[in-house]
Design an enzyme around this catalytic site. Sequence first.
Site, PDB file in Angstrom:
ATOM      1  N   ARG A   1      61.082 -64.833  62.011  1.00 12.15           N
ATOM      2  CA  ARG A   1      62.328 -65.206  61.111  1.00 12.15           C
ATOM      3  C   ARG A   1      63.388 -64.108  61.274  1.00 12.15           C
ATOM      4  O   ARG A   1      63.200 -62.946  61.177  1.00 12.15           O
ATOM      5  CB  ARG A   1      61.718 -65.340  59.770  1.00 12.15           C
ATOM      6  CG  ARG A   1      62.816 -65.479  58.574  1.00 12.15           C
ATOM      7  CD  ARG A   1      62.182 -65.385  57.345  1.00 12.15           C
ATOM      8  NE  ARG A   1      62.996 -65.487  56.180  1.00 12.15           N
ATOM      9  CZ  ARG A   1      63.876 -66.573  55.773  1.00 12.15           C
ATOM     10  NH1 ARG A   1      63.545 -67.752  56.452  1.00 12.15           N
ATOM     11  NH2 ARG A   1      64.641 -66.507  54.960  1.00 12.15           N
TER      12      ARG A   1
ATOM     13  N   SER B   1      61.788 -70.812  56.006  1.00 10.94           N
ATOM     14  CA  SER B   1      61.557 -71.418  57.263  1.00 10.94           C
ATOM     15  C   SER B   1      61.747 -70.179  58.248  1.00 10.94           C
ATOM     16  O   SER B   1      62.175 -69.169  58.305  1.00 10.94           O
ATOM     17  CB  SER B   1      63.051 -72.187  57.630  1.00 10.94           C
ATOM     18  OG  SER B   1      63.473 -73.197  56.780  1.00 10.94           O
TER      19      SER B   1
ATOM     20  N   GLU C   1      60.177 -75.178  63.849  1.00 14.27           N
ATOM     21  CA  GLU C   1      59.931 -74.799  62.509  1.00 14.27           C
ATOM     22  C   GLU C   1      58.536 -74.746  61.820  1.00 14.27           C
ATOM     23  O   GLU C   1      57.973 -75.678  61.897  1.00 14.27           O
ATOM     24  CB  GLU C   1      60.886 -75.497  61.580  1.00 14.27           C
ATOM     25  CG  GLU C   1      61.185 -74.781  60.297  1.00 14.27           C
ATOM     26  CD  GLU C   1      62.174 -75.381  59.321  1.00 14.27           C
ATOM     27  OE1 GLU C   1      62.165 -75.215  58.201  1.00 14.27           O
ATOM     28  OE2 GLU C   1      63.107 -76.263  59.902  1.00 14.27           O
TER      29      GLU C   1
END
Length: 312
Positions: free
Chosen positions: A164, A186, A224
């Site tokens: 991330r 996410s 994702e």
Amino acid sequence: MELLALRWVLLAGTLLSTSAASSALQEGDLGSITVIMDMAPNSFDDQYVGCAHVMWANLQKLKCTEFARNYAYAVGWRKAAAEWQKRWGYLAHPMQLRPEQAIALLAYSAASNLYQQFNAATRQGGCSHQYYVHFYHFKTLHFLLTQALFALRASQPRCYYVYRGVRGIRFMTQRGKSVRFGQFTSTSLRKDVAVNFGQDTFFVVKTCYGVPIKQFSFYPSEDEVLIPPFEVFEVTNFCTGNGRIQIYLRSKGKMSRHNCELLKPRGGQWGRGHQEVGLGLSPGLALPVLPCSNCSCWGSGHRAGDPIPAAV
């Protein structure tokens, strides 16, 4: 179920004083802000244990009420529903998810300001029961995303190593600390994708409750993995150097302070007390440590603070 009245409109900017802005900062924003990670005590983290059937029974009426009060949600849902119809509307066999769950994932992953508003609201939506009832206008989206992740994880329960990247925010923490993102977060299975979203703070995460949503994303090439707000992580390393932060997190279990919050006024049979589940360390391989270029690794920090806005 008698639906609770939603009477007030959430004032613009209320959440900005207590939560970080989205990591998708526009070019020209000056400098980076510093945010301290903690267990996100104000997060709305309901897992709907024992009451999912009641939520499903009242979903449509509640969703219509929220659409009337939340324009961004209504528009985002309409766009996602059209995408769902295009992809799967004519399939003869049942999908892995219910249509509403798949549409919720599409709505969250779309390039709109819906996910930003939703994440900001979720980070503060659990500060009190009254706040949740009157100000949190994403009750149905939260429920559907939670149920979608449970359904996807049930078909393939495993852990994932994900990345991330965040631009414009420097997150601070300390080694050994327990933290939560406090929102639906996410991440990507691909490091190169995460790097494109920023490197002011870069996370390397072992998640055991996040699940891949590639099939249900507007952008499947991003690979994702969506992490729920209730997953707890241990900070295994914290590095800083060249003005950048690297944080390594390992799944430690899950914890919710809320359960069946919407149904509490109906006698209090749901959602009582502080729910903790599975706080033992998740089994599996140790989190791989990637080299930090010209950085020092810290074992101490300062204070607790806000969770992480969506970056991917």
